[in-house]
Design a protein around this motif. Structure first.
Motif, PDB file in Angstrom:
ATOM      1  N   ALA A  64       0.841  -1.207   0.000  1.00  0.00           N
ATOM      2  CA  ALA A  64       0.000   0.000   0.000  1.00  0.00           C
ATOM      3  C   ALA A  64       0.875   1.256   0.000  1.00  0.00           C
ATOM      4  CB  ALA A  64      -0.934  -0.007   1.198  1.00  0.00           C
ATOM      5  N   PHE A  65       1.963   1.233   0.751  1.00  0.00           N
ATOM      6  CA  PHE A  65       2.889   2.365   0.797  1.00  0.00           C
ATOM      7  C   PHE A  65       3.476   2.627  -0.593  1.00  0.00           C
ATOM      8  CE2 PHE A  65       7.208   4.067   1.659  1.00  0.00           C
ATOM      9  CZ  PHE A  65       6.859   5.220   2.352  1.00  0.00           C
ATOM     10  N   LEU A  66       3.871   1.574  -1.292  1.00  0.00           N
ATOM     11  CA  LEU A  66       4.455   1.717  -2.628  1.00  0.00           C
ATOM     12  C   LEU A  66       3.430   2.091  -3.690  1.00  0.00           C
ATOM     13  CD1 LEU A  66       6.918  -1.299  -2.550  1.00  0.00           C
ATOM     14  CD2 LEU A  66       7.533   1.134  -2.621  1.00  0.00           C
ATOM     15  N   ALA A  67       2.150   1.902  -3.420  1.00  0.00           N
ATOM     16  CA  ALA A  67       1.106   2.246  -4.378  1.00  0.00           C
ATOM     17  C   ALA A  67       0.752   3.731  -4.348  1.00  0.00           C
ATOM     18  CB  ALA A  67      -0.147   1.410  -4.119  1.00  0.00           C
ATOM     19  N   ARG A  68       1.186   4.430  -3.306  1.00  0.00           N
ATOM     20  CA  ARG A  68       0.906   5.869  -3.228  1.00  0.00           C
ATOM     21  C   ARG A  68       1.605   6.578  -4.379  1.00  0.00           C
ATOM     22  NH1 ARG A  68       3.154   7.541   2.116  1.00  0.00           N
ATOM     23  NH2 ARG A  68       2.285   9.535   1.508  1.00  0.00           N
ATOM     24  N   PRO A  69       0.992   7.606  -4.961  1.00  0.00           N
ATOM     25  CA  PRO A  69       1.596   8.273  -6.127  1.00  0.00           C
ATOM     26  C   PRO A  69       2.733   9.219  -5.734  1.00  0.00           C
ATOM     27  CG  PRO A  69      -0.470   9.312  -5.581  1.00  0.00           C
ATOM     28  CD  PRO A  69      -0.327   8.133  -4.652  1.00  0.00           C
ATOM     29  N   ALA A 114      18.994   9.547  -8.665  1.00  0.00           N
ATOM     30  CA  ALA A 114      18.084  10.427  -9.404  1.00  0.00           C
ATOM     31  C   ALA A 114      16.666  10.260  -8.892  1.00  0.00           C
ATOM     32  CB  ALA A 114      18.135  10.097 -10.891  1.00  0.00           C
ATOM     33  N   PRO A 115      15.926  11.365  -8.778  1.00  0.00           N
ATOM     34  CA  PRO A 115      14.506  11.248  -8.434  1.00  0.00           C
ATOM     35  C   PRO A 115      13.746  10.694  -9.633  1.00  0.00           C
ATOM     36  CG  PRO A 115      15.070  13.534  -8.872  1.00  0.00           C
ATOM     37  CD  PRO A 115      16.348  12.745  -8.963  1.00  0.00           C
ATOM     38  N   VAL A 116      12.818   9.783  -9.368  1.00  0.00           N
ATOM     39  CA  VAL A 116      12.048   9.157 -10.437  1.00  0.00           C
ATOM     40  C   VAL A 116      10.612   8.915  -9.981  1.00  0.00           C
ATOM     41  CG1 VAL A 116      14.045   7.972 -11.458  1.00  0.00           C
ATOM     42  CG2 VAL A 116      12.660   6.799  -9.732  1.00  0.00           C
ATOM     43  N   ARG A 117       9.759   8.738 -10.962  1.00  0.00           N
ATOM     44  CA  ARG A 117       8.450   8.156 -10.739  1.00  0.00           C
ATOM     45  C   ARG A 117       8.558   6.717 -11.218  1.00  0.00           C
ATOM     46  NH1 ARG A 117       3.551  12.294 -12.131  1.00  0.00           N
ATOM     47  NH2 ARG A 117       3.744  13.495 -10.218  1.00  0.00           N
ATOM     48  N   PHE A 118       7.801   5.819 -10.622  1.00  0.00           N
ATOM     49  CA  PHE A 118       7.963   4.401 -10.912  1.00  0.00           C
ATOM     50  C   PHE A 118       6.654   3.673 -10.674  1.00  0.00           C
ATOM     51  CE2 PHE A 118       8.227   4.668  -6.398  1.00  0.00           C
ATOM     52  CZ  PHE A 118       7.772   3.456  -5.917  1.00  0.00           C
ATOM     53  N   CYS A 136      14.319   3.799  -3.647  1.00  0.00           N
ATOM     54  CA  CYS A 136      13.847   4.071  -2.289  1.00  0.00           C
ATOM     55  C   CYS A 136      12.731   5.109  -2.311  1.00  0.00           C
ATOM     56  CB  CYS A 136      14.999   4.571  -1.419  1.00  0.00           C
ATOM     57  SG  CYS A 136      14.512   4.857   0.301  1.00  0.00           S
ATOM     58  N   GLN A 137      11.589   4.732  -1.734  1.00  0.00           N
ATOM     59  CA  GLN A 137      10.484   5.657  -1.529  1.00  0.00           C
ATOM     60  C   GLN A 137      10.414   5.924  -0.031  1.00  0.00           C
ATOM     61  OE1 GLN A 137       6.591   5.260  -3.517  1.00  0.00           O
ATOM     62  NE2 GLN A 137       5.709   5.268  -1.472  1.00  0.00           N
ATOM     63  N   ALA A 138      10.422   7.203   0.342  1.00  0.00           N
ATOM     64  CA  ALA A 138      10.424   7.580   1.753  1.00  0.00           C
ATOM     65  C   ALA A 138       9.318   8.583   2.042  1.00  0.00           C
ATOM     66  CB  ALA A 138      11.773   8.177   2.136  1.00  0.00           C
ATOM     67  N   ASP A 139       8.834   8.530   3.264  1.00  0.00           N
ATOM     68  CA  ASP A 139       7.877   9.503   3.778  1.00  0.00           C
ATOM     69  C   ASP A 139       8.214   9.682   5.254  1.00  0.00           C
ATOM     70  OD1 ASP A 139       5.788  11.202   4.325  1.00  0.00           O
ATOM     71  OD2 ASP A 139       4.247   9.642   4.244  1.00  0.00           O
ATOM     72  N   GLY A 140       8.936  10.748   5.557  1.00  0.00           N
ATOM     73  CA  GLY A 140       9.373  10.951   6.939  1.00  0.00           C
ATOM     74  C   GLY A 140      10.286   9.820   7.371  1.00  0.00           C
ATOM     75  N   PHE A 141       9.928   9.177   8.470  1.00  0.00           N
ATOM     76  CA  PHE A 141      10.738   8.080   8.990  1.00  0.00           C
ATOM     77  C   PHE A 141      10.210   6.710   8.572  1.00  0.00           C
ATOM     78  CE2 PHE A 141      11.891  11.541  11.877  1.00  0.00           C
ATOM     79  CZ  PHE A 141      13.268  11.492  11.709  1.00  0.00           C
ATOM     80  N   ARG A 142       9.397   6.685   7.524  1.00  0.00           N
ATOM     81  CA  ARG A 142       8.937   5.415   6.923  1.00  0.00           C
ATOM     82  C   ARG A 142       9.542   5.326   5.543  1.00  0.00           C
ATOM     83  NH1 ARG A 142       2.557   5.123   6.948  1.00  0.00           N
ATOM     84  NH2 ARG A 142       3.264   4.379   4.961  1.00  0.00           N
ATOM     85  N   VAL A 161       4.119   2.615 -19.610  1.00  0.00           N
ATOM     86  CA  VAL A 161       3.310   3.832 -19.748  1.00  0.00           C
ATOM     87  C   VAL A 161       1.913   3.610 -19.178  1.00  0.00           C
ATOM     88  CG1 VAL A 161       2.197   5.352 -21.444  1.00  0.00           C
ATOM     89  CG2 VAL A 161       4.632   4.761 -21.674  1.00  0.00           C
ATOM     90  N   ARG A 162       1.315   2.461 -19.453  1.00  0.00           N
ATOM     91  CA  ARG A 162      -0.023   2.170 -18.940  1.00  0.00           C
ATOM     92  C   ARG A 162      -0.032   2.202 -17.406  1.00  0.00           C
ATOM     93  NH1 ARG A 162      -3.006  -1.510 -16.632  1.00  0.00           N
ATOM     94  NH2 ARG A 162      -1.358  -3.071 -16.452  1.00  0.00           N
ATOM     95  N   ARG A 163       0.897   1.519 -16.796  1.00  0.00           N
ATOM     96  CA  ARG A 163       0.950   1.461 -15.333  1.00  0.00           C
ATOM     97  C   ARG A 163       1.255   2.831 -14.720  1.00  0.00           C
ATOM     98  NH1 ARG A 163       1.167  -3.561 -12.881  1.00  0.00           N
ATOM     99  NH2 ARG A 163       0.982  -5.295 -14.342  1.00  0.00           N
ATOM    100  N   TYR A 164       2.158   3.571 -15.344  1.00  0.00           N
ATOM    101  CA  TYR A 164       2.496   4.913 -14.876  1.00  0.00           C
ATOM    102  C   TYR A 164       1.246   5.797 -14.909  1.00  0.00           C
ATOM    103  CZ  TYR A 164       5.006   9.446 -14.862  1.00  0.00           C
ATOM    104  OH  TYR A 164       5.449  10.711 -14.573  1.00  0.00           O
ATOM    105  N   THR A 165       0.502   5.737 -16.006  1.00  0.00           N
ATOM    106  CA  THR A 165      -0.692   6.565 -16.162  1.00  0.00           C
ATOM    107  C   THR A 165      -1.735   6.227 -15.110  1.00  0.00           C
ATOM    108  OG1 THR A 165      -0.241   6.744 -18.526  1.00  0.00           O
ATOM    109  CG2 THR A 165      -2.486   7.265 -17.808  1.00  0.00           C
ATOM    110  N   VAL A 166      -1.903   4.958 -14.802  1.00  0.00           N
ATOM    111  CA  VAL A 166      -2.840   4.548 -13.751  1.00  0.00           C
ATOM    112  C   VAL A 166      -2.377   5.085 -12.396  1.00  0.00           C
ATOM    113  CG1 VAL A 166      -3.709   2.546 -12.458  1.00  0.00           C
ATOM    114  CG2 VAL A 166      -3.693   2.511 -14.963  1.00  0.00           C
ATOM    115  N   ARG A 167      -1.108   4.938 -12.101  1.00  0.00           N
ATOM    116  CA  ARG A 167      -0.598   5.344 -10.785  1.00  0.00           C
ATOM    117  C   ARG A 167      -0.603   6.854 -10.586  1.00  0.00           C
ATOM    118  NH1 ARG A 167       5.016   4.021  -7.508  1.00  0.00           N
ATOM    119  NH2 ARG A 167       4.383   5.255  -5.722  1.00  0.00           N
TER     120      ARG A 167
END
Length: 136
Positions: A14-19, A36-40, A75-81, A102-108
């Motif tokens: 669920a944490f990794l599914a956040r946009p 590098a910062p990325v969307r994934f 690595c996806q981070a949010d504060g200390f998580r 592209v399909r998955r990126y567009t959905v996310r």
């Protein structure tokens, strides 16, 4: 304390599914890290991570130069998580793989990624997971 595991603990999917954005670490040919910062996107069913990018970017060139032994960490981070996903990576411009990325990126993210003429996708199957402060 962080945990090194090979499958996701409860709450991580669920944490990794956040946009959110993440950082992707690749290794330059001289062995130094490039971050590098990325969307994934993360496909939980196959443990496959996809990063749409241009073929000429440093991250894509690093993966290509690494050949079959190329390794990456995302690595996806949010504060200390946080969750870090690691694995052996490839880069491809295969039309079917690009279309799926592209399909998955567009959905996310609710919008398509940029579509440069040299669009490529860095893909890796997760074989190592590090987490901190997630349930489980």
């Amino acid at each position: 304390m962080s945990r090194a595991i090979t499958e996701l603990p409860p709450g991580a999917e669920a944490f990794l599914a956040r946009p959110c954005s993440a950082t992707l670490t690749t290794l330059r040919p001289d062995g130094t890290p490039h971050v590098a910062p990325v969307r994934f996107t993360y496909d939980a069913a196959t443990a496959l991570v996809r990063v749409a990018t241009r073929a000429g970017t440093r991250k894509a060139r690093n993966v290509a130069a690494g050949g079959p032994s190329a390794r990456v960490a995302l690595c996806q981070a949010d504060g200390f998580r946080w969750v870090t996903l690691e694995g052996g990576a490839t880069v491809t411009d295969d039309p079917a793989r690009l279309a799926e990325a592209v399909r998955r990126y567009t959905v996310r993210y609710g919008t398509a990624p940029p579509a440069p003429p040299d669009l490529a996708v860095v893909e890796f199957t997760v074989d190592h997971v590090l987490t901190l402060n997630l349930n489980g």
